[in-house]
Design a protein around this motif. Structure first.
Motif, PDB file in Angstrom:
ATOM      1  N   CYS A 158      52.899  43.521  35.874  1.00 46.44           N
ATOM      2  CA  CYS A 158      52.521  43.199  34.740  1.00 46.44           C
ATOM      3  C   CYS A 158      52.738  43.440  33.839  1.00 46.44           C
ATOM      4  N   CYS A 192      54.890  37.614  40.033  1.00 46.72           N
ATOM      5  CA  CYS A 192      55.562  38.091  39.622  1.00 46.72           C
ATOM      6  C   CYS A 192      56.078  39.550  41.012  1.00 46.72           C
ATOM      7  N   CYS A 193      54.006  39.675  41.185  1.00 48.12           N
ATOM      8  CA  CYS A 193      54.991  40.904  42.570  1.00 48.12           C
ATOM      9  C   CYS A 193      55.192  40.301  43.439  1.00 48.12           C
ATOM     10  N   CYS A 205      45.918  37.564  36.075  1.00 55.44           N
ATOM     11  CA  CYS A 205      47.336  38.097  36.674  1.00 55.44           C
ATOM     12  C   CYS A 205      48.410  36.864  37.211  1.00 55.44           C
ATOM     13  N   SER A 206      49.297  37.255  36.930  1.00 60.54           N
ATOM     14  CA  SER A 206      50.494  35.872  36.518  1.00 60.54           C
ATOM     15  C   SER A 206      50.949  35.371  37.961  1.00 60.54           C
TER      16      SER A 206
HETATM   17  S1  SF4 Z   1      51.611  39.415  40.230  1.00 63.37           S
HETATM   18 FE1  SF4 Z   1      51.926  41.672  40.458  1.00 63.37          FE
HETATM   19  S2  SF4 Z   1      52.402  42.122  38.613  1.00 63.37           S
HETATM   20 FE2  SF4 Z   1      51.991  39.984  38.176  1.00 63.37          FE
HETATM   21  S3  SF4 Z   1      50.564  39.914  36.788  1.00 63.37           S
HETATM   22 FE3  SF4 Z   1      49.886  39.920  38.860  1.00 63.37          FE
HETATM   23  S4  SF4 Z   1      48.916  42.075  39.659  1.00 63.37           S
HETATM   24 FE4  SF4 Z   1      51.048  42.144  38.026  1.00 63.37          FE
END
Ligand code: SF4
Ligand SMILES: Cc1cc2nc3c(=O)[nH]c(=O)nc-3n(C[C@H](O)[C@H](O)[C@H](O)COP(=O)(O)OP(=O)(O)OC[C@H]3O[C@@H](n4cnc5c(N)ncnc54)[C@H](O)[C@@H]3O)c2cc1C
Ligand code: SF4
Ligand code: SF4
Ligand code: SF4
Ligand code: SF4
Ligand code: SF4
Lengths: 196, 688, 330
Positions: B410, B426-427, B422-423
């Motif tokens: 994040c 990326c998690c 939230c992107s």
């Molecule tokens: S995908 Fe995960 S790392 Fe990316 S912004 Fe959302 S919670 Fe955060």
């Protein structure tokens, strides 16, 4: 933004905290991410991290929150507030909790028992003279709250005196009556609204 | 109140042309389940509406859009002889079409239907029942008063050009182009970079299946390049767009490559011999180098290099020409100029993708200051076998292998100081990185610092479990800071990640050798300009706005302009591909119709009132107004006009009117809405 | 250039050196600081912990006095109020900001002020920190042009502390995490600026009175960081930071068994020295940790031991990967 409807769904204690804060602290938006607890320079010494404290406020744990040393260990560094991803006014919440703890009579029972006394002594000085008077503040605070520690502070006081960095008598402002009138009125307004 | 005050609202009651012409209006107030009925007293609104002039019948119903609701309207038209219909329900974006069609089935011209949005603009906007009910009445009144003035209109038909323009050659654009080309339609693919592939070309492996990005992407890139139905224009940009759905004219600039594509064989000798080496900020995101004549990567499509004039010694100082000397086919052409191509297309798919959030902006994480803090895209290049370290996981010195790696989630996302959203990808990318570190450096420990693990895709959660089983540490807490300031002997010479481990409620300082920042996705810097160029909207964050987030995610409010992939919002490859295919299917469907029915909501100019001032000419965003020099009047070209109304409002002679939005109709609606408004306390002084 | 000046309680005595030096420097630069007549304490961080409205009224009295005194003077509709103390700066600007945000709070505050015949309109003053004025209004060029005796050879650790950069309600002039304006000002004076990662971390504030152990640990971290980078001294811009780092340094040494002797000076003191003023004129000699040995290094041969200080940029070899580009790279 907390609306009246969304606030009505929070715990009584949560509403009390919001009402006591000078501006909307936006506490309901807390994500429990821990950025505040991670940033806090006093974090390791606190009973509960700021984040945990906010969860406890949401849960309505009034006694535990007001007895905690967390607000008293806040050094007002504003790291938490700067970094909080939800723009919560954390430092202001800490001040608010201190006031509430004093009002509820819990402040002396925290594990930071000295803090409220120091703050009160400071305030008394400002209310009497309009400016803070370090020598008076330190002596009165130590003699009335921590007589045993007074000795520890003596070398510091002497050092300051020797370097002409300490006044021997307070320097009151000229219009101290005007200031007192303003503060008295402020006290009345707060009292009328049952705030501190 | 002065007796002379023009009491429009009151007059309207008695002097409606409806009363004169005998317009018969039916009003239908929808409950939308509880959506409206919980906040608006729908029965009361319907009853009140029934008492208004011209209203023959007013009803409330649970779901007006259901087939039973629609039948209600059809029956009333036929049995009660309604000739105007008003539905007070949701947004016209949702169901205007539904109800228009119902009217048409019952033999009523669809443009005699009017909708009042009492849901988005009423019940969803407030909890105040009384105010919402009052507002609903006003909206209904406005709609009724307008409806009685509406005229029957006939739709316009336009031919659809079967060619399609796809802008952006990332995975979304490639997919869309291939689908359409395979269906037999011609596609122009315009890509700004020197090669197609987009972000996916930089990746090593892709979650959750860990297939190698190149292995699944390169074949598609080659297919695109070789497809007889695809004209590939790389190193190119769209300059202007004119026209309307079915008939767009697009001007494209092909930037000079300084390489003759007819002659170049892609042997790469020029790249090898070029003496100028610079840091590649684009493809290698600053982690690697390239030459002044370069290709992004060896499998780039097309295979021709480009010369970067800013760094080429010849362009800067007039010396060198080494590439020219070594080129076996004399393909280097320092005199090449930009060229311009005009394309005729019927539809346009935008697939311009995203940019990565600049991690320097979260200064507490030290990117740019602390050498061994890397961004996720840098790490992606590092683990890529074709990248700057040939796939070795090393620190910035290029040799030391990290023993402890911290991955911070994040970064720039889920943060109101930067991007609130939230992107999404990326998690999963962070989990992928944890796995890759374990694979490349088995003795290393990996720490993931997260707020929530977002693993909501097919096989995503299972991938998370796999990484858990590999012994990755997961610490729940958003990292406070990364520092090299050691507090004591245990921390000397390392990077310290300071965080609250929220699951145990304690602050922790975790020493690591390497930090990877999962910087989020953001819209491209030029997204707003691109949106303006193609005439579509952007949301607050710069993502292109779709027509409906759930039901129409690849179509925009501008007919003939579609979106696909990460330009519409953060997403991973599977969704980008799905959108690319969906957009292609929508376009193919449209081309299949050959002609398209268009809203007759158009402006027209009354030549006798036009003063020839030409104010409207440059105002029209669709270049739909021409000026007749001989007669000194302006005229709207109906096929180009989109009915935006800009000219209608601007014309100082009131010579322009918009069909379905006439002055008369709009003013009647406004007065209707203000039926209960207090008269302004203005003293009207009669001229003596 | 003329500004309203709010010295705050500390500058009256314990940080007298700050006041003396800033006035001396201002005279050299042709800047006028007109003290707000009969100002009162800003309440530090303590007052707001005890009272809500009284704290806001206390600060607002200063804003009201300052607005009355500076607004309209010199033709500027919106007067500027300069505070050299970070805590005063924060309190003044925070109250102004929160009053603008909350009409209800403004109403209460003005009710209270009325008891003293005063009132304040939020946003009618521009509250600024002294450092902001020095680097942005006076500017590095003017400072450079005034330097007579460059501080060559002096290794300084620029220390910002908290409240000048955070939370930056109205007048954010530097990065809240990694500020650089004081670094550049010190370089303009000819000093060598050492890397100081903890430059915006907390000095402990009033924690010295509440939990000595907690406070001394915070101070120790700062001293260690400055020592790690072999700073000759730490420069500050806040009286509280100066007091904590200076007066408690011996306590830190005795608690942790360390031997730090890092003098702590105000940035205006170094400006004055660089402008050629004699040490006494800028209040040198009032510090607990004697600054003279460090100051003696000015102009002396470049220190050899600096070699041992950790370098931010790792040593490069042929296999090294490029470092990220930074916009303000010098
Ligand atoms: S995908 Fe995960 S790392 Fe990316 S912004 Fe959302 S919670 Fe955060
Ligand atoms: C570190 C990282 C790791 C990732 N790993 C994975 C993974 O393992 N699995 C997964 O599913 N997803 C992953 N993703 C997400 C993945 O990158 C995106 O989902 C995908 O690249 C989106 O594709 P796109 O075609 O929409 O956009 P892009 O890849 O951005 O392509 C857009 C293309 O349009 C071009 N363009 C832009 N503007 C213009 C213009 N005006 N004119 C002409 N051309 C233009 C660009 O040059 C580019 O070629 C990852 C993302 C990151 C940041
Ligand atoms: S940083 Fe903000 S959102 Fe995160 S836990 Fe603290 S108060 Fe909540
Ligand atoms: S402002 Fe207080 S609570 Fe917040 S990080 Fe600083 S000390 Fe901790
Ligand atoms: S002319 Fe330019 S591109 Fe060609 S080799 Fe020389 S520097 Fe490289
Ligand atoms: S050397 Fe000539 S043929 Fe080979 S890649 Fe370069 S330009 Fe093309
Ligand atoms: S309504 Fe007027 S301005 Fe709008 S598209 Fe039509 S002609 Fe152009």
């Amino acid at each position: 933004m907390a609306t009246s409807a969304s606030l009505s769904r929070t715990s009584d204690f949560f509403r009390e905290v919001v009402a006591e804060a000078p501006v909307d602290p936006r506490l309901e938006a807390c994500l429990q991410c821990g950025t505040c607890g991670g940033s806090c320079p006093s974090g390791p010494d606190m009973d509960h991290t700021p984040r945990a404290l906010f969860a406890m406020i949401a849960a309505g744990m009034r006694d535990a929150v007001l007895r905690s040393n967390t607000p008293w260990y806040c050094v007002s560094c504003y790291y938490c507030m700067e970094r909080c991803p939800q723009e919560i006014r954390i430092t202001d919440v800490m001040y608010t909790l201190k006031r509430m703890a004093i009002k509820a009579g819990y402040s002396a029972q925290t594990s930071a028992p000295r803090a409220p006394g120091f703050a009160q002594t400071f305030v008394d000085h400002v209310e009497n003279y309009g400016r803070s008077f370090e020598l008076g503040l330190i002596t009165r605070y130590y003699l009335s709250h921590r007589p045993l520690d007074a000795l520890k502070m003596a070398p510091l006081g002497m050092g300051l005196l020797k370097r002409k960095r300490l006044d021997l008598s307070p320097r009151p402002i000229r219009q101290i009556d005007q200031l007192k009138a303003i503060l008295d009125r402020a006290r009345e307004i707060d009292a009328a609204a049952q705030l501190t | 109140m002065n007796a002379e005050t023009p009491d429009r609202a009151r007059h309207a009651h008695h002097a409606t042309p409806g009363a004169e012409h005998g317009e018969r209006v039916g009003v239908y107030v929808c409950h939308c389940g509880h959506n409206i009925a919980n906040t608006v007293a729908v029965e009361e609104v319907a009853e009140w509406a029934g008492q208004q002039p011209n209203v023959i019948v007013a009803r409330d119903y649970k779901f007006m859009c259901s087939s039973l609701g629609q039948e209600l309207i059809e029956q009333d038209i036929q049995q009660l002889g309604l000739n105007r219909v008003v539905v007070a329900a949701c947004s016209p974006h949702m169901h205007e079409k539904t109800f228009r069609t119902a009217c048409q089935r019952a033999g009523l011209n669809p443009y005699l239907f009017e909708m009042a949005n009492i849901r988005e603009m009423g019940s969803w906007a407030t909890d105040d029942r009384e105010a919402a009910t009052q507002k609903a009445k006003a909206q209904v009144k406005g709609a009724v008063d307008r409806a009685v003035r509406q005229q029957p209109l006939e739709p316009l038909y336009v031919d659809i050009n079967p060619n399609t323009l796809v802008v952006g050659g990332g995975i979304a654009g490639l997919t869309a182009a291939l689908e359409l080309a395979n269906a037999g339609y011609h596609v122009y693919l315009v890509e700004r970079d020197s090669s197609i592939g987009g972000h996916m070309a930089k990746l090593d492996k892709t979650f959750p299946t860990l297939d190698c990005a190149a292995c699944i992407l390169t074949p598609k890139m080659v297919d695109v390049a070789n497809h007889p139905n695809i004209t590939l224009l790389t190193w190119s940009e769209v300059l202007s767009v004119h026209g309307y759905v079915g008939n767009f004219t697009v001007r494209v600039r092909k930037k000079a490559r300084f390489i003759n594509e007819e002659l170049c064989t892609g042997c790469g000798t020029c790249v090898e011999k070029c003496p100028v080496r610079i840091i590649d900020q684009n493809f290698e995101v600053g982690l690697g180098y390239r030459k002044a004549v370069y290709r992004n990567f060896p499998q780039a499509v097309p295979k021709y290099p480009v010369i970067d004039t800013e760094h080429c010694t010849f362009f800067q100082r007039g010396k060198c020409r080494a590439c020219e000397i070594v080129c076996p086919t004399d393909a280097i052409d320092f005199n090449q100029k930009d060229t311009f191509v005009d394309l005729e297309v019927g539809n346009i798919i935008l697939a311009t993708g995203y940019e990565q959030f600049d991690a320097r902006r979260v200064s507490q994480y030290g990117y740019g200051r602390l050498a061994n803090v890397f961004t996720s895209m840098e790490f992606e290049r590092m683990v890529n076998a074709a990248g700057p370290t040939a796939g070795r996981v090393v620190l910035r010195d290029g040799v030391t292998v990290p023993r402890r790696v911290g991955i911070i989630h994040c970064v720039g996302s889920r943060d109101k100081n930067h991007h609130e959203y939230c992107s999404r990808a990326c998690c999963m990318a962070a989990l992928k990185f944890a796995h890759l570190v374990h694979e490349r450096v088995p003795e290393a420990e990996v720490f993931n610092f997260y707020i929530d693990i977002r693993a909501s895709g097919k096989h995503y959660e299972e991938f998370y479990h796999r990484v858990l089983a590999e012994g990755t540490h997961f610490i729940r807490g958003r990292v406070a800071e990364v520092t090299d300031a050691a507090r004591g002997p245990g921390e000397e010479g390392q990077l310290i990640i300071q965080v609250e481990d929220t699951l145990i409620g304690k602050q922790r300082r975790i020493p690591v050798d390497m930090v990877i920042l999962m910087a989020g996705m953001e819209s491209r810097k030029d997204a707003r300009q691109v949106a303006a160029l193609f005439g579509l909207g952007c949301d607050y964050d710069g993502w292109f706005t779709e027509r409906h987030a759930k039901l129409d995610p690849v179509v925009t409010m501008t007919e003939g302009i579609l979106v696909a992939g990460a330009c519409q919002g953060p997403k991973a490859i599977p969704e980008s591909v799905a959108q690319g295919s969906a957009a292609a299917a929508r376009v193919a469907g449209m081309i299949g119709q050959r002609v398209m029915k268009m809203e007759p909501v158009r402006a027209s100019i009354d030549a006798s009132s036009c003063s020839g001032c030409r104010i409207c000419n440059n105002l029209c965003p669709y270049h739909a107004i021409t000026f007749h020099e001989d007669r000194k009047v302006s005229e709207v070209i109906t096929a180009l006009c989109q009915g935006c109304g800009a000219c209608v409002a601007a014309c100082p002679s009131a010579a322009i009117s918009g069909a379905h939005f006439t002055r008369d109709q709009v003013l009647a609606q406004i007065e209707g809405i203000l039926w209960d408004a207090r008269q302004p306390e203005v003293l009207w002084l009669e001229p003596q | 250039m003329r500004y309203g000046y709010y010295p705050g309680c500390s500058l009256e005595r314990n940080a007298g050196a700050y006041h003396t030096s800033l006035m001396a420097v201002a005279a050299q630069l042709g800047v006028e600081f007109a003290e707000v007549d009969d100002w009162n304490c800003c309440g530090a961080t303590e007052f707001i912990a005890v009272n809500r409205l009284r704290a806001y009224a206390l600060v607002s009295r200063n804003l009201a006095l300052a607005a009355r005194q500076t607004n309209g003077s010199n033709g500027a509709a919106r007067g500027q109020l300069v505070a050299p103390c970070s805590a005063c700066f924060l309190n003044l600007s925070k109250v102004d900001h929160y009053l603008s945000e909350s009409p209800a709070l403004t109403n209460d505050v003005n009710n209270a002020l009325a008891a003293g015949g005063l009132s304040y309109e939020p946003g009618s003053l521009r509250v600024r920190h002294l450092l902001d004025v020095m680097v942005n209004d006076v500017g590095y060029e003017r400072v450079a042009a005034t330097v007579r005796r460059p501080l060559r050879g002096l290794r300084v650790a620029p220390y910002y502390g908290c409240l000048v950069v955070r939370p930056g309600f109205r007048e954010r002039f530097d990065d809240p995490e990694y500020p650089t304006s004081l670094d550049r000002l010190m370089r303009t004076l000819g000093a060598t600026v050492v890397d100081f990662p903890l430059k915006a971390h907390c000095c402990g504030g009033h924690m010295t009175q509440i939990s000595r152990d907690v406070a001394l640990e915070l101070i120790r971290r700062l001293l260690k960081n400055a020592a790690d980078y072999q700073a000759d001294m730490i420069v500050t811009l806040c009286p509280m930071c100066q007091l904590n780092l200076d007066a408690f340094q011996e306590s830190v040494n005795s608690m942790f068994g360390t031997e730090y002797r890092i003098p702590i000076l105000f940035f205006t003191q170094l400006m004055g020295l660089a402008f050629g003023l004699p040490p006494a004129a800028v209040g040198i000699g009032k510090e607990f940790i004697d600054a003279r040995p460090a100051l003696a290094r000015i102009g002396a041969a470049p220190p050899a031991e600096a070699e041992a200080a950790p370098k931010r940029k790792p040593r490069r070899n042929d296999q090294s990967l490029p470092l990220p580009q930074m916009p303000e790279e010098e």
